[in-house]
Design an enzyme around this catalytic site. Structure first.
Site, short mmCIF file in Angstrom:
data_model
loop_
_atom_site.label_atom_id
_atom_site.label_comp_id
_atom_site.label_asym_id
_atom_site.label_seq_id
_atom_site.Cartn_x
_atom_site.Cartn_y
_atom_site.Cartn_z
N PHE A 1 0.85 -1.20 0.00
CA PHE A 1 0.00 0.00 0.00
C PHE A 1 0.88 1.24 0.00
CE2 PHE A 1 -3.41 2.62 2.25
CZ PHE A 1 -4.25 2.65 1.16
N VAL B 1 2.07 3.37 -5.50
CA VAL B 1 1.23 2.80 -6.57
C VAL B 1 0.01 2.09 -5.97
CG1 VAL B 1 1.15 1.30 -8.59
CG2 VAL B 1 3.26 2.55 -8.06
N ASP C 1 17.21 1.08 -13.88
CA ASP C 1 15.75 1.11 -14.04
C ASP C 1 15.40 1.13 -15.53
OD1 ASP C 1 12.94 1.99 -12.82
OD2 ASP C 1 13.38 3.33 -14.49
N LYS D 1 13.31 -1.80 -18.13
CA LYS D 1 12.21 -1.49 -19.05
C LYS D 1 12.60 -1.85 -20.48
CE LYS D 1 10.68 2.14 -15.94
NZ LYS D 1 10.91 3.52 -15.53
N GLY E 1 4.29 8.08 -10.97
CA GLY E 1 3.32 8.81 -10.15
C GLY E 1 2.19 7.89 -9.75
N1 LIG Z 1 6.17 5.04 -7.74
C1 LIG Z 1 5.95 5.08 -9.05
O1 LIG Z 1 5.60 6.12 -9.62
C2 LIG Z 1 6.10 3.83 -9.87
C3 LIG Z 1 5.83 3.88 -11.25
C4 LIG Z 1 5.91 2.71 -12.02
C5 LIG Z 1 6.30 1.55 -11.41
N2 LIG Z 1 6.59 1.53 -10.07
C6 LIG Z 1 6.97 0.25 -9.47
O2 LIG Z 1 5.89 -0.18 -8.66
C7 LIG Z 1 6.40 -0.89 -7.52
C8 LIG Z 1 5.92 -0.21 -6.25
O3 LIG Z 1 6.44 1.10 -6.22
P1 LIG Z 1 5.98 2.19 -5.13
O4 LIG Z 1 6.62 3.45 -5.52
O5 LIG Z 1 4.52 2.13 -4.94
O6 LIG Z 1 6.72 1.60 -3.83
P2 LIG Z 1 6.45 1.99 -2.30
O7 LIG Z 1 5.80 3.35 -2.23
O8 LIG Z 1 7.70 1.75 -1.55
O9 LIG Z 1 5.33 0.92 -1.86
C9 LIG Z 1 5.61 -0.40 -1.55
C10 LIG Z 1 4.77 -0.78 -0.35
O10 LIG Z 1 4.92 -2.19 -0.08
C11 LIG Z 1 5.12 -2.33 1.31
N3 LIG Z 1 5.77 -3.58 1.65
C12 LIG Z 1 7.10 -3.84 1.82
N4 LIG Z 1 7.28 -5.13 2.16
C13 LIG Z 1 6.04 -5.70 2.21
C14 LIG Z 1 5.57 -7.00 2.52
N5 LIG Z 1 6.40 -7.98 2.88
N6 LIG Z 1 4.25 -7.22 2.48
C15 LIG Z 1 3.39 -6.25 2.14
N7 LIG Z 1 3.78 -4.97 1.86
C16 LIG Z 1 5.10 -4.71 1.87
C17 LIG Z 1 5.94 -1.12 1.69
O11 LIG Z 1 5.97 -0.90 3.06
P3 LIG Z 1 7.26 -0.11 3.70
O12 LIG Z 1 7.19 1.27 3.17
O13 LIG Z 1 7.06 -0.20 5.17
O14 LIG Z 1 8.49 -0.86 3.25
C18 LIG Z 1 5.19 -0.03 0.93
O15 LIG Z 1 4.05 0.42 1.63
C19 LIG Z 1 7.92 -0.91 -7.70
O16 LIG Z 1 8.29 -2.09 -8.34
C20 LIG Z 1 8.18 0.28 -8.58
O17 LIG Z 1 9.36 0.15 -9.36
C21 LIG Z 1 6.49 2.64 -9.29
#
Ligand SMILES: NC(=O)c1ccc[n+]([C@@H]2O[C@H](COP(=O)([O-])OP(=O)(O)OC[C@H]3O[C@@H](n4cnc5c(N)ncnc54)[C@H](OP(=O)(O)O)[C@@H]3O)[C@@H](O)[C@H]2O)c1
Length: 372
Positions: A9, A12, A196, A200, A298
Site C-alpha cells: 500500500f 502505486v 531502471d 524497461k 506517479g
Molecule cells: N512510484 C511510481 O511512480 C512507480 C511507477 C511505475 C512503477 N513503479 C513500481 O511499482 C512498484 C511499487 O512502487 P511504489 O513506488 O509504490 O513503492 P512503495 O511506495 O515503496 O510501496 C511499496 C509498499 O509495499 C510495502 N511492503 C514492503 N514489504 C512488504 C511486505 N512484505 N508485504 C506487504 N507490503 C510490503 C511497503 O511498506 P514499507 O514502506 O514499510 O516498506 C510499501 O508500503 C515498484 O516495483 C516500482 O518500481 C512505481
C-alpha cells in the site's frame, strides 16, 4: 462481481485503491462486472486511511481465499514480491504488477506459471507508468516486424537533465531538487546508473522479439558523468542531452540494446520530452514510426495502467491472453559496433565527429552518441 487484493500500500498501491474507488462505475463498465477491493496487504498499519478496514498483514489470507480472483502486486523488488506472485498464480489467481524488476528478471517463469494455471499475468505499468505501451506493442502493432524502439523511460533522470538545462544546476544540485519534489528516491542509484531504464528496455525487447533479454546483457551508461557544460554545449548545438533506451533489430537478425545519454537534435520528436515525462517511439516495418507520450510514473498515472490490467484480466478471466516470450536468449549484437556521429568534449572544445563505431571515436573527456 470479482474480488481483488492489493499487495503493498505505497505510492502505486494506494493509487490503485483510489482509482478502484473513485472510478468504480468506469471500472465496472470496462470489466463487465463489479470489481471489489477485498484486502490490502502491507507490513505497516494505516490507521488514518479510509482503507484501514481492508488492511491485513498475512498474505496467506489472500492466497487461501477462493473469492479473490485478481492480485495486484505493488511491493517492488524480487523478494516477497516474487514469493507472493508465485503463490498467487499457483493458487489460480490472475496477477497484475507495476514491478519492472520482477518482470525483467522473472518474467519467463511467472508467465509460464500463469499459462500453466490458465490465468493472466499483466504488467502494463512496469514500462512507461501510465502510458499505454505494452498492450499496443503486443496487440495493435503485432502485424509488424518491430525494427526499433527508442525512448525516454526514466522520469527521474529526465527531470534532472531538464532541471540542469533550465536552471543551470550541476547534477548534484538537480538531484537534490528532484528528491525534494518527490521525483527521485532517497537512494537514486537505479535511476542515475540506468538500471531502471535497462529493466524497461528488457521488457520491451522480450515482448517485441519473443525471446528473453536479461538485464545483465544490456550495455548501460547512466547520467552520473553528464556535466553542466555538456548540457550547455548541447543546447548551443541545437539539441539536448537525454538518457535514452535504444533497441534495434539489424538486417543480420541480431538485436542491439543499450541505455546511455545521447545528444538529441531539436528536430527529433524526443527533444520536447521534458521534466518527468516519458516517451517511446516504436518503429514497425509496416506502420512506420509511432510515438507514445505521457506520465511515466506517479501514483495515479501508474495506477491507471494497473487498473486497466485488472479490467483486462477480469474480461479475459476464462480465456487468458497468450502474452509471453521464451527463455531462449535474444541474439544480441554489440552496440559499440554501430556507427553514428558523436559529440565529444575535450577541455572547452565540443565537436561533432563523422559516423564512427564507438572504438574509433577519438579519446575524449565526454562523448555522446547523436540520435539519428
Ligand atoms: N512510484 C511510481 O511512480 C512507480 C511507477 C511505475 C512503477 N513503479 C513500481 O511499482 C512498484 C511499487 O512502487 P511504489 O513506488 O509504490 O513503492 P512503495 O511506495 O515503496 O510501496 C511499496 C509498499 O509495499 C510495502 N511492503 C514492503 N514489504 C512488504 C511486505 N512484505 N508485504 C506487504 N507490503 C510490503 C511497503 O511498506 P514499507 O514502506 O514499510 O516498506 C510499501 O508500503 C515498484 O516495483 C516500482 O518500481 C512505481
Amino acid at each position: 462481481m470479482k474480488n481483488i487484493a492489493i499487495l503493498g500500500f505505497g505510492t502505486v498501491g494506494s493509487g490503485v485503491a483510489k482509482v478502484l474507488t473513485e472510478n468504480r462505475a468506469e471500472v465496472a463498465a470496462g470489466a463487465g462486472e463489479e470489481v471489489c477491493l477485498k484486502y490490502i496487504v502491507d507490513v505497516r498499519d494505516f490507521p488514518d486511511s479510509p482503507f484501514a478496514p481492508l488492511l491485513v498483514k498475512d498474505f496467506a489470507l489472500v492466497e487461501q481465499d477462493p473469492e479473490v480472483s485478481v492480485v495486484v502486486e505493488t511491493i517492488g523488488g524480487c523478494g516477497v514480491a516474487l514469493d507472493f506472485t508465485r503463490r498467487a498464480l499457483k493458487a489460480g489467481k490472475h496477477a497484475v504488477t507495476s514491478n519492472k524488476q520482477l518482470v525483467a528478471e522473472h518474467g519467463v517463469e511467472l508467465l509460464a506459471l500463469a499459462k500453466g494455471k490458465g490465468v493472466n499475468y499483466f504488467f502494463e505499468a512496469s514500462v512507461g507508468g501510465g502510458i499505454p505501451l505494452l498492450r499496443p506493442l503486443f496487440n495493435d502493432l503485432s502485424a509488424n516486424k518491430i525494427l526499433s524502439m527508442k525512448g525516454i523511460l526514466n522520469g527521474t533522470t529526465n527531470y534532472i537533465l531538464t532541471a540542469m538545462d533550465r536552471s543551470g544546476m550541476e547534477l548534484e544540485a538537480a538531484l537534490k531538487e528532484a528528491q525534494r519534489l518527490g521525483y527521485a528516491e532517497l537512494n537514486p542509484d537505479s535511476d542515475l546508473d540506468g538500471t531502471d531504464a535497462v529493466r524497461k528496455t528488457c521488457i520491451l525487447a522480450d515482448l517485441a522479439w519473443g525471446r528473453e533479454l536479461k538485464p545483465e546483457r544490456v550495455s548501460v551508461e547512466g547520467i552520473r558523468n553528464v556535466a553542466l557544460k555538456d548540457i550547455r554545449n548541447a543546447s548551443a548545438a541545437g539539441g539536448s542531452i537525454k538518457l535514452l533506451c535504444r533497441l534495434l533489430r539489424g538486417e543480420d537478425g541480431l538485436c542491439y540494446a543499450w541505455v546511455a545519454p545521447h545528444f538529441v537534435p531539436a528536430e527529433s520528436m524526443l527533444s520536447g520530452v521534458n521534466e518527468a515525462f516519458n516517451a517511446l517511439i516504436i518503429t514497425g516495418n509496416m506502420v512506420g514510426d509511432t510515438m507514445f507520450y505521457g506520465a511515466g510514473a506517479g501514483s495515479l498515472p501508474t495506477a491507471s495502467a494497473v487498473v486497466g490490467d485488472v479490467i483486462d484480466a477480469v474480461r479475459h478471466a476464462s480465456s487468458p491472453r497468450g502474452i509471453g516470450w521464451t527463455g531462449e536468449d535474444l541474439p544480441l549484437g554489440d552496440p559499440e559496433e554501430l556507427s553514428s556521429r558523436w559529440y565529444i568534449r575535450n577541455g572547452d572544445t565540443w565537436s561533432l565527429t563523422d559516423a564512427l563505431p564507438a572504438a574509433k571515436v577519438p579519446a575524449a573527456e565526454a562523448k555522446y552518441r547523436v540520435l539519428d
